[in-house]
Design a protein around this motif. Structure first.
Motif, PDB file in Angstrom:
ATOM      1  N   GLN A 226       0.819  -1.215   0.000  1.00  0.00           N
ATOM      2  CA  GLN A 226       0.000   0.000   0.000  1.00  0.00           C
ATOM      3  C   GLN A 226       0.850   1.262   0.000  1.00  0.00           C
ATOM      4  OE1 GLN A 226      -2.632  -0.309   3.367  1.00  0.00           O
ATOM      5  NE2 GLN A 226      -3.840  -1.994   2.459  1.00  0.00           N
ATOM      6  N   LYS A 227       2.139   1.103   0.261  1.00  0.00           N
ATOM      7  CA  LYS A 227       3.036   2.262   0.270  1.00  0.00           C
ATOM      8  C   LYS A 227       4.003   2.258  -0.907  1.00  0.00           C
ATOM      9  CE  LYS A 227       2.895   2.774   5.315  1.00  0.00           C
ATOM     10  NZ  LYS A 227       3.690   2.832   6.570  1.00  0.00           N
ATOM     11  N   VAL A 228       4.538   1.098  -1.235  1.00  0.00           N
ATOM     12  CA  VAL A 228       5.498   0.998  -2.345  1.00  0.00           C
ATOM     13  C   VAL A 228       5.108  -0.193  -3.207  1.00  0.00           C
ATOM     14  CG1 VAL A 228       7.896   0.572  -2.994  1.00  0.00           C
ATOM     15  CG2 VAL A 228       7.381   2.046  -1.038  1.00  0.00           C
ATOM     16  N   LYS A 229       5.084   0.020  -4.499  1.00  0.00           N
ATOM     17  CA  LYS A 229       4.792  -1.050  -5.447  1.00  0.00           C
ATOM     18  C   LYS A 229       5.949  -1.156  -6.432  1.00  0.00           C
ATOM     19  CE  LYS A 229       1.483  -2.742  -8.864  1.00  0.00           C
ATOM     20  NZ  LYS A 229       1.484  -4.086  -8.271  1.00  0.00           N
ATOM     21  N   LEU A 230       6.524  -2.354  -6.542  1.00  0.00           N
ATOM     22  CA  LEU A 230       7.588  -2.618  -7.503  1.00  0.00           C
ATOM     23  C   LEU A 230       6.982  -3.145  -8.794  1.00  0.00           C
ATOM     24  CD1 LEU A 230      10.143  -4.448  -5.159  1.00  0.00           C
ATOM     25  CD2 LEU A 230       9.991  -2.006  -5.647  1.00  0.00           C
ATOM     26  N   GLY A 268       2.108  -8.747   6.724  1.00  0.00           N
ATOM     27  CA  GLY A 268       1.596  -7.861   5.699  1.00  0.00           C
ATOM     28  C   GLY A 268       1.888  -8.391   4.314  1.00  0.00           C
ATOM     29  N   ASN A 269       1.287  -7.742   3.315  1.00  0.00           N
ATOM     30  CA  ASN A 269       1.528  -8.065   1.916  1.00  0.00           C
ATOM     31  C   ASN A 269       2.551  -7.090   1.352  1.00  0.00           C
ATOM     32  OD1 ASN A 269      -0.379 -10.189   1.781  1.00  0.00           O
ATOM     33  ND2 ASN A 269      -2.048  -8.690   1.620  1.00  0.00           N
ATOM     34  N   PHE A 270       3.532  -7.613   0.667  1.00  0.00           N
ATOM     35  CA  PHE A 270       4.606  -6.782   0.141  1.00  0.00           C
ATOM     36  C   PHE A 270       4.758  -7.041  -1.349  1.00  0.00           C
ATOM     37  CE2 PHE A 270       5.364  -7.124   4.615  1.00  0.00           C
ATOM     38  CZ  PHE A 270       5.920  -5.907   4.989  1.00  0.00           C
ATOM     39  N   SER A 271       5.049  -5.973  -2.051  1.00  0.00           N
ATOM     40  CA  SER A 271       5.213  -6.068  -3.502  1.00  0.00           C
ATOM     41  C   SER A 271       6.447  -6.890  -3.835  1.00  0.00           C
ATOM     42  CB  SER A 271       5.330  -4.667  -4.106  1.00  0.00           C
ATOM     43  OG  SER A 271       5.481  -4.744  -5.507  1.00  0.00           O
TER      44      SER A 271
END
Length: 486
Positions: A226-230, A268-271
């Motif tokens: 939600q903050k950084v998307k690769l 959490g979910n991370f890109s």
């Protein structure tokens, strides 16, 4: 008095000149260290990500240029985790938009829309924190950097000499030995050359016709999706056109993937970005070093069927040498030390079973020959016609040679076994006939009248049966292996 005043004035002038020079030097240094304030506003906080639309993450475009990949070797197996590793030397590029920058036009050279910043300046910028999820060790430049911390400690980041240690650390993708480019549209481009040791779960059931698919996972460490998307840039992952591997062919195009992975450790979910490398093993080396020599050794063992039993030392030496050659060949090969059966193990078993069968065939024919020689030496040389008549019950006496004279004995019926003829002479006890035992190792061909000896017939049949069986094994082995590997 006047001279004293002149001296004081001269000293004051000198001190003033020195103070002015020091002031200019201090001002110059202050201007240098304050240079980042030219592009960073006073209220800029590098720990806060760039502003974006409500609910939308910061987009970080990612690309990789692979310079070199070291071949995957059996010696590189990590026995603690039962995985194999390979080394990748590459350039990484990251690009994101930083709208908080205040960029004056005078920092760009004429005709350029970008400027290269010093690493010291980039230290004051917000930076994404991607890392290689499945890396064991990673480093920048030529030496390795021991990669369980993010290397955010300035003492670690400023060190120029990196050495491996026993504690593996996460491979971060930011470092001072990099190139940072700032564009007029407030886009920041980060580039660095680095190398990493990537862990890969491999399967060797089809070895040496195996195909390995090894992924490289790149994930944001502290900022969730939600903050950084690769995301992959248009260039994605490119390979050096001069890149060649010793034992593998690198399949192209590479498969790229963008996903969001849930990390229970970080809740959490991370890109996440993933690139899959497809390593197709080259079979030429194994054809020359393993398959062709082992086939020739198996064929060499067939020559023993043409050697008579009078050449026992040569026949035994040939077969035992073939067996030992196969054992040495397969134990010295670069075979992955895994617990399950591989395709090469099946080939090895087929070759060794063929040579072992030839050795077992020699033992069988030798036993038959010994039995044949025993029967020939024990049974009297009875006239063939008398023996034939005795077996048919048409003659009551049998002539035999004893001590150079012909003696006659009556053929009587054994009361316990009706129909079976036994020989007794001079009132001695009845003796069982041995003709039936002789017929089990030798017989006379009814058409040609030639005596057939069983061990010789077995050798003749083996000359055709063994090559046919091995040829059938080859016809079954290779099509099935090629079908499964494709």
């Amino acid at each position: 008095m006047l001279d004293k005043l002149n001296i004081n004035a001269f000293i004051s002038f000198g001190l003033g000149f020195i103070l002015i020079c020091l002031s200019e030097a201090t001002e110059t240094q202050v201007n240098y260290t304050a240079k980042p304030r030219v592009v960073l506003p006073p209220n800029y906080v590098k720990e806060i990500r760039p502003p974006s639309k409500k609910g939308s993450p910061v987009i970080v475009d990612f690309s990789i240029f692979v310079v070199d990949i070291n071949s995957i070797n059996v010696e590189d197996m990590d026995f603690s985790n039962a995985v194999y590793i390979f080394r990748v030397d590459m350039f990484i590029h990251q690009r994101w938009h930083e709208p908080r920058l205040e960029i004056p036009d005078d920092i760009f050279e004429e005709g350029d829309d970008y400027v290269t910043l010093l690493p010291e300046v980039f230290e004051n910028f917000w930076q994404p924190d991607p890392y290689f999820l499945n890396s064991k060790i990673a480093g920048y430049g030529s030496p390795y950097v021991a990669s369980t911390s993010m290397l955010r400690n300035k003492g670690e980041r400023d060190s120029k000499n990196f050495h491996l240690n026993k504690d593996l650390k996460i491979a971060t993708l930011t470092h001072k030995f990099t190139s940072v480019t700032l564009y007029k549209n407030k886009t920041v481009r980060y580039a660095a050359r680095m190398h990493a040791i990537i862990a890969c779960q491999m399967e060797f059931q089809l070895y040496p016709m195996d195909i390995q698919v090894c992924p490289i996972h790149i994930e944001s460490f502290s900022s969730n999706n939600q903050k950084v998307k690769l995301r992959w840039s248009d260039s994605g992952v490119t390979l050096n056109p001069e890149l060649k591997l010793l034992q593998y062919n690198l399949g192209q195009p590479l498969q790229l993937e963008e996903s969001d992975g849930y990390m229970p450790e970080k809740v959490g979910n991370f890109s996440r970005l993933t690139v899959y490398f497809r390593f197709e093993r080259q079979i030429g080396h194994h054809l020359i070093q393993t398959f062709a020599p082992s086939s020739l050794v198996v064929m060499l063992s067939w020559f023993s069927f043409w050697l008579g039993l009078d050449a026992i030392p040569g026949r035994v030496t040939l077969l035992v040498t073939c067996m030992l050659t196969l054992v040495t060949m397969f134990t010295g090969a670069d075979i992955p030390p895994v617990a399950y059966v591989k395709a090469l193990d099946l080939w090895m078993a087929g070759c060794m079973l063929s040579v072992f069968a030839a050795l077992a065939e020699f033992v069988v024919v030798k036993v038959l020959d010994v039995q044949y020689q025993y029967q020939v030496n024990r049974i009297p040389k009875v006239l063939p016609m008398r023996i034939s008549n005795m077996e048919k019950g048409q003659c009551a006496t049998v002539a035999s040679w004893e001590g150079g004279a012909v003696r006659s004995r009556k053929a009587t019926q054994t009361p316990t076994t009706p129909g079976q003829t036994s020989l007794q002479g001079n009132g001695g006890p009845p003796k069982p006939a041995r003709r039936q035992s002789l017929l089990s190792v030798a017989w006379t061909d009814t058409d040609t009248g030639v005596e057939k000896i069983m061990w010789r017939e077995i050798d003749k049949v083996s000359r055709a049966v063994f090559p046919i069986l091995f040829f059938v094994f080859v016809l079954l082995y290779w099509p099935i292996l090629l079908m499964k590997s494709s």
